[in-house]
Design a protein around this motif. Structure first.
Motif, PDB file in Angstrom:
ATOM      1  N   VAL A  93      71.593 149.854  16.432  1.00  0.00           N
ATOM      2  CA  VAL A  93      72.889 149.966  15.756  1.00  0.00           C
ATOM      3  C   VAL A  93      73.326 148.599  15.231  1.00  0.00           C
ATOM      4  N   THR A  94      73.118 147.577  16.019  1.00  0.00           N
ATOM      5  CA  THR A  94      73.482 146.226  15.574  1.00  0.00           C
ATOM      6  C   THR A  94      72.693 145.834  14.334  1.00  0.00           C
ATOM      7  N   THR A  95      71.415 146.147  14.312  1.00  0.00           N
ATOM      8  CA  THR A  95      70.578 145.855  13.146  1.00  0.00           C
ATOM      9  C   THR A  95      71.068 146.639  11.931  1.00  0.00           C
ATOM     10  N   ASP A  96      71.389 147.912  12.139  1.00  0.00           N
ATOM     11  CA  ASP A  96      71.889 148.728  11.032  1.00  0.00           C
ATOM     12  C   ASP A  96      73.213 148.187  10.505  1.00  0.00           C
ATOM     13  N   ILE A  97      74.082 147.763  11.405  1.00  0.00           N
ATOM     14  CA  ILE A  97      75.372 147.217  10.974  1.00  0.00           C
ATOM     15  C   ILE A  97      75.166 145.935  10.178  1.00  0.00           C
ATOM     16  N   THR A  98      74.257 145.109  10.635  1.00  0.00           N
ATOM     17  CA  THR A  98      73.977 143.856   9.915  1.00  0.00           C
ATOM     18  C   THR A  98      73.423 144.160   8.527  1.00  0.00           C
ATOM     19  N   THR A  99      72.523 145.119   8.445  1.00  0.00           N
ATOM     20  CA  THR A  99      71.946 145.500   7.153  1.00  0.00           C
ATOM     21  C   THR A  99      73.026 146.051   6.229  1.00  0.00           C
ATOM     22  N   LEU A 100      73.871 146.907   6.761  1.00  0.00           N
ATOM     23  CA  LEU A 100      74.936 147.470   5.936  1.00  0.00           C
ATOM     24  C   LEU A 100      75.952 146.408   5.514  1.00  0.00           C
ATOM     25  N   GLN A 101      76.221 145.476   6.407  1.00  0.00           N
ATOM     26  CA  GLN A 101      77.148 144.396   6.048  1.00  0.00           C
ATOM     27  C   GLN A 101      76.577 143.571   4.901  1.00  0.00           C
ATOM     28  N   ALA A 102      75.271 143.329   4.928  1.00  0.00           N
ATOM     29  CA  ALA A 102      74.635 142.590   3.830  1.00  0.00           C
ATOM     30  C   ALA A 102      74.735 143.391   2.528  1.00  0.00           C
ATOM     31  N   LYS A 103      74.557 144.713   2.626  1.00  0.00           N
ATOM     32  CA  LYS A 103      74.672 145.549   1.423  1.00  0.00           C
ATOM     33  C   LYS A 103      76.104 145.547   0.897  1.00  0.00           C
ATOM     34  N   VAL A 104      77.073 145.610   1.812  1.00  0.00           N
ATOM     35  CA  VAL A 104      78.477 145.592   1.392  1.00  0.00           C
ATOM     36  C   VAL A 104      78.796 144.276   0.701  1.00  0.00           C
ATOM     37  N   ASP A 105      78.310 143.198   1.267  1.00  0.00           N
ATOM     38  CA  ASP A 105      78.558 141.897   0.643  1.00  0.00           C
ATOM     39  C   ASP A 105      77.943 141.817  -0.746  1.00  0.00           C
TER      40      ASP A 105
END
Length: 148
Positions: free
Chosen positions: A91-103
């Motif tokens: 989940v942490t990895t997915d959140i980090t990936t999604l945060q990068a996409k959001v940015d």
């Protein structure tokens, strides 16, 4: 000589025999009593021994089951903890990936907004994509909070 043997025996001998037969009857009664009491004692001790051995086996079996159950519970707990740790990492990895996409979408949106003219409507598409990504990010954050 066809007279009975008893007829020739004197009365004192006959009384001695009757006393002797009375003693044998008393001694045979004692023998039977001793015999039956011995059998009763053997049967009672066998039943008591069986009950004690059964209780011993129950106790031993109970302790073995308790130790096996404890070992299985310990194994299940470690497996559960490992799975939970893996899920948290995922989940942490997915959140980090999604945060990068959001940015990156924010940067793209800012660029598109700056360079958009009245003829193109690309910014609306980027806003909807950004909204979807934010929803997904919020869901993942909620899942992570639940896991904690």
């Amino acid at each position: 000589m066809s007279t009975p043997i008893e007829a020739n025996v004197s009365p004192s001998v006959a009384s001695a025999r009757s006393a002797k037969s009375a003693k044998t009857v008393k001694s045979s009664k004692k023998t039977y009593l001793l015999f039956f009491s011995s059998w009763f004692f053997l049967i009672a001790s066998g039943v008591l021994g069986t009950m004690l051995y059964t209780e011993h086996l129950k106790t031993q079996l109970g302790s073995q089951l308790a130790s096996q159950t404890e070992a299985q519970l310990q194994t299940m707990q470690t497996q559960y903890q490992q799975q939970l740790d893996q899920l948290k990492a995922s989940v942490t990895t997915d959140i980090t990936t999604l945060q990068a996409k959001v940015d990156s979408f924010n940067e793209l949106l800012a660029f598109t907004k700056d360079s958009a003219n009245s003829k193109t409507d690309n910014s609306n598409q980027l806003y909807t994509q950004l909204a979807e990504v934010k929803k997904k990010l919020d869901e993942l954050k909620q899942n992570l909070d639940v896991l904690k």
